[in-house]
Design a protein around this motif. Structure first.
Motif, mmCIF file in Angstrom:
data_model
loop_
_atom_site.group_PDB
_atom_site.id
_atom_site.type_symbol
_atom_site.label_atom_id
_atom_site.label_comp_id
_atom_site.label_asym_id
_atom_site.label_seq_id
_atom_site.Cartn_x
_atom_site.Cartn_y
_atom_site.Cartn_z
ATOM 1 N N TYR A 122 0.921 -1.249 -0.142
ATOM 2 C CA TYR A 122 -0.108 0.070 0.152
ATOM 3 C C TYR A 122 0.880 1.323 0.143
ATOM 4 C CZ TYR A 122 -3.475 3.119 1.721
ATOM 5 O OH TYR A 122 -4.459 4.478 1.902
ATOM 6 N N TYR A 123 0.750 1.925 -0.864
ATOM 7 C CA TYR A 123 1.566 3.525 -1.080
ATOM 8 C C TYR A 123 1.017 4.432 -0.123
ATOM 9 C CZ TYR A 123 4.166 6.874 -3.233
ATOM 10 O OH TYR A 123 5.162 8.132 -3.620
ATOM 11 N N GLY A 124 -0.165 4.629 0.150
ATOM 12 C CA GLY A 124 -0.658 5.716 1.104
ATOM 13 C C GLY A 124 -0.967 6.675 0.359
ATOM 14 N N PRO A 125 -1.204 7.912 0.931
ATOM 15 C CA PRO A 125 -1.814 9.258 0.549
ATOM 16 C C PRO A 125 -0.564 9.606 -0.525
ATOM 17 C CG PRO A 125 -1.491 9.659 2.802
ATOM 18 C CD PRO A 125 -1.065 7.966 2.480
ATOM 19 N N LYS A 126 -0.683 10.014 -1.852
ATOM 20 C CA LYS A 126 0.233 10.514 -2.553
ATOM 21 C C LYS A 126 0.051 12.055 -2.404
ATOM 22 C CE LYS A 126 0.381 6.994 -5.929
ATOM 23 N NZ LYS A 126 0.260 6.697 -7.408
ATOM 24 N N GLY A 127 1.309 12.807 -2.446
ATOM 25 C CA GLY A 127 1.264 14.211 -2.374
ATOM 26 C C GLY A 127 1.449 14.862 -0.995
ATOM 27 N N SER A 128 1.535 13.936 0.127
ATOM 28 C CA SER A 128 1.710 14.502 1.347
ATOM 29 C C SER A 128 3.205 15.278 1.433
ATOM 30 C CB SER A 128 1.791 13.152 2.397
ATOM 31 O OG SER A 128 0.617 12.503 2.284
ATOM 32 N N THR A 129 3.317 16.156 2.146
ATOM 33 C CA THR A 129 4.357 17.104 2.592
ATOM 34 C C THR A 129 4.672 17.276 3.818
ATOM 35 O OG1 THR A 129 3.192 19.347 2.140
ATOM 36 C CG2 THR A 129 3.957 18.251 0.180
ATOM 37 N N LEU A 130 5.871 17.495 4.110
ATOM 38 C CA LEU A 130 6.392 18.032 5.475
ATOM 39 C C LEU A 130 5.484 18.765 6.405
ATOM 40 C CD1 LEU A 130 8.450 17.374 7.623
ATOM 41 C CD2 LEU A 130 9.876 19.483 6.625
ATOM 42 N N GLY A 131 4.882 18.693 7.323
ATOM 43 C CA GLY A 131 3.623 19.605 8.055
ATOM 44 C C GLY A 131 2.308 18.943 7.599
ATOM 45 N N ASP A 132 2.326 18.084 6.672
ATOM 46 C CA ASP A 132 0.925 17.833 6.380
ATOM 47 C C ASP A 132 0.931 16.133 6.332
ATOM 48 O OD1 ASP A 132 -1.820 17.629 5.480
ATOM 49 O OD2 ASP A 132 -1.013 17.806 3.277
ATOM 50 N N ILE A 133 1.351 15.507 7.102
ATOM 51 C CA ILE A 133 1.407 13.879 7.318
ATOM 52 C C ILE A 133 0.447 13.364 8.078
ATOM 53 C CG2 ILE A 133 3.038 11.974 7.856
ATOM 54 C CD1 ILE A 133 4.051 13.560 5.761
ATOM 55 N N ASP A 134 -0.391 12.486 7.400
ATOM 56 C CA ASP A 134 -1.523 11.877 7.924
ATOM 57 C C ASP A 134 -0.984 10.652 8.692
ATOM 58 O OD1 ASP A 134 -3.510 10.121 8.632
ATOM 59 O OD2 ASP A 134 -4.999 10.684 6.955
ATOM 60 N N VAL A 135 -0.950 10.843 10.143
ATOM 61 C CA VAL A 135 -0.401 9.492 11.054
ATOM 62 C C VAL A 135 -0.954 8.498 10.925
ATOM 63 C CG1 VAL A 135 0.146 9.152 13.534
ATOM 64 C CG2 VAL A 135 0.625 11.640 12.441
ATOM 65 N N GLY B 153 11.468 13.679 0.801
ATOM 66 C CA GLY B 153 9.982 13.599 0.768
ATOM 67 C C GLY B 153 9.408 12.151 0.823
ATOM 68 N N THR B 154 8.158 11.725 0.410
ATOM 69 C CA THR B 154 7.715 10.697 0.455
ATOM 70 C C THR B 154 7.801 9.993 1.773
ATOM 71 O OG1 THR B 154 8.159 10.651 -1.857
ATOM 72 C CG2 THR B 154 7.101 8.675 -1.029
ATOM 73 N N TYR B 155 7.762 10.431 2.749
ATOM 74 C CA TYR B 155 8.190 9.937 4.081
ATOM 75 C C TYR B 155 7.358 8.589 4.292
ATOM 76 C CZ TYR B 155 9.970 14.506 4.898
ATOM 77 O OH TYR B 155 10.803 15.554 4.863
ATOM 78 N N ILE B 156 6.017 8.433 4.360
ATOM 79 C CA ILE B 156 5.518 7.525 4.775
ATOM 80 C C ILE B 156 5.760 5.970 4.117
ATOM 81 C CG2 ILE B 156 3.096 6.147 4.585
ATOM 82 C CD1 ILE B 156 1.801 9.203 5.171
ATOM 83 N N TYR B 157 5.777 6.322 2.656
ATOM 84 C CA TYR B 157 6.106 4.936 2.032
ATOM 85 C C TYR B 157 7.618 4.595 1.914
ATOM 86 C CZ TYR B 157 6.098 1.728 -2.232
ATOM 87 O OH TYR B 157 6.150 0.685 -2.882
#
Length: 231
Positions: free
Chosen positions: A86-99, A149-153
């Motif tokens: 699962y990739y997760g939300p695309k376009g997430s940026t620093l300060g806008d990460i869905d925990v 970037g792309t912190y989650i994935y």
């Protein structure tokens, strides 16, 4: 006797293409996905191939995962491919990460593969030599990360790469080779239309790598061409 592939995430993209290629190569294939009733192409293959079995499985449903392992007790598995991801939300940026999404990505990409191995370790041990292959990504490479970037994935794939290294040590005495694979940037639902290669090219390469893999390569991080990727 035909070899046996067990694969997760088999309903589309890379997983479905792997099912097709291994069936064509004469393997018995056990294919799993969350909603088989919606996997039209996979069900058509099931009607055409007696060597294919399809099971409903959510890899994060650990009791169900263990139940399937119990149901297949005594059945050798030569190759186990953890393809579900699962990739997760695309376009997430620093300060806008869905925990919460970060936790979900980690559950699917980093925790579930280890639980898959635990459920089917005995099946892998029954084969004379076997492989546990995890579909990782070059985006999990520390050495290759020059764009940020792309912190989650990225973090989820870095974590599963660490799991691969530990498993390669712990499963050596079981004669189970463990490998992390980068399929390339593939034109799938996850990879998007701008990707560089199609699923057929990626899987053809991955199968070639796996066909030639032995215990001397356990614990490695390889791309679909067989090239090593820096951790």
């Amino acid at each position: 006797m035909a070899k046996h592939l067990f694969i997760t995430g088999a309903n589309r993209g890379l997983g479905l293409t792997m099912v097709k290629q291994y069936l064509q190569a004469g393997w018995n294939v056990t294919a799993c996905c969350r909603e088989p009733e919606q996997a039209g192409e996979l069900i058509l293959l099931l009607e055409e191939h007696e060597s294919l079995s399809v099971f409903q499985l959510d890899v994060t449903d650990y009791p169900a995962l263990q139940q399937l392992g119990d149901n297949l007790q005594g059945e050798p598995i030569d190759l186990l491919i953890n393809n579900a991801g699962y990739y997760g939300p695309k376009g997430s940026t620093l300060g806008d990460i869905d925990v919460e999404e970060w936790r979900r990505v980690f559950e699917i990409n980093s925790i579930a593969p280890l639980k898959v191995l635990e459920a089917f370790r005995e099946n892998l041990k029954l084969a004379s030599s076997s492989i546990f292959a995890i579909l990782s990504s070059k985006m999990g490479s520390m050495g290759d990360n020059t764009s940020g970037g792309t912190y989650i994935y990225r973090s989820s794939k870095a974590a599963i790469n660490s799991v691969v290294r530990s498993l390669s040590v712990d499963l050596r005495d079981d004669n189970i080779a463990v490998v992390a694979l980068h399929p390339g940037w593939v034109k799938t639902e996850m990879g998007g239309p701008n990707a560089l290669i199609d699923a057929q090219e990626s899987v053809t390469g991955l199968k070639r790598v796996l066909d030639g893999l032995d215990m001397s390569q356990t614990g490695e991080f390889l791309d679909f061409r067989g090239q090593k990727i820096p951790w």
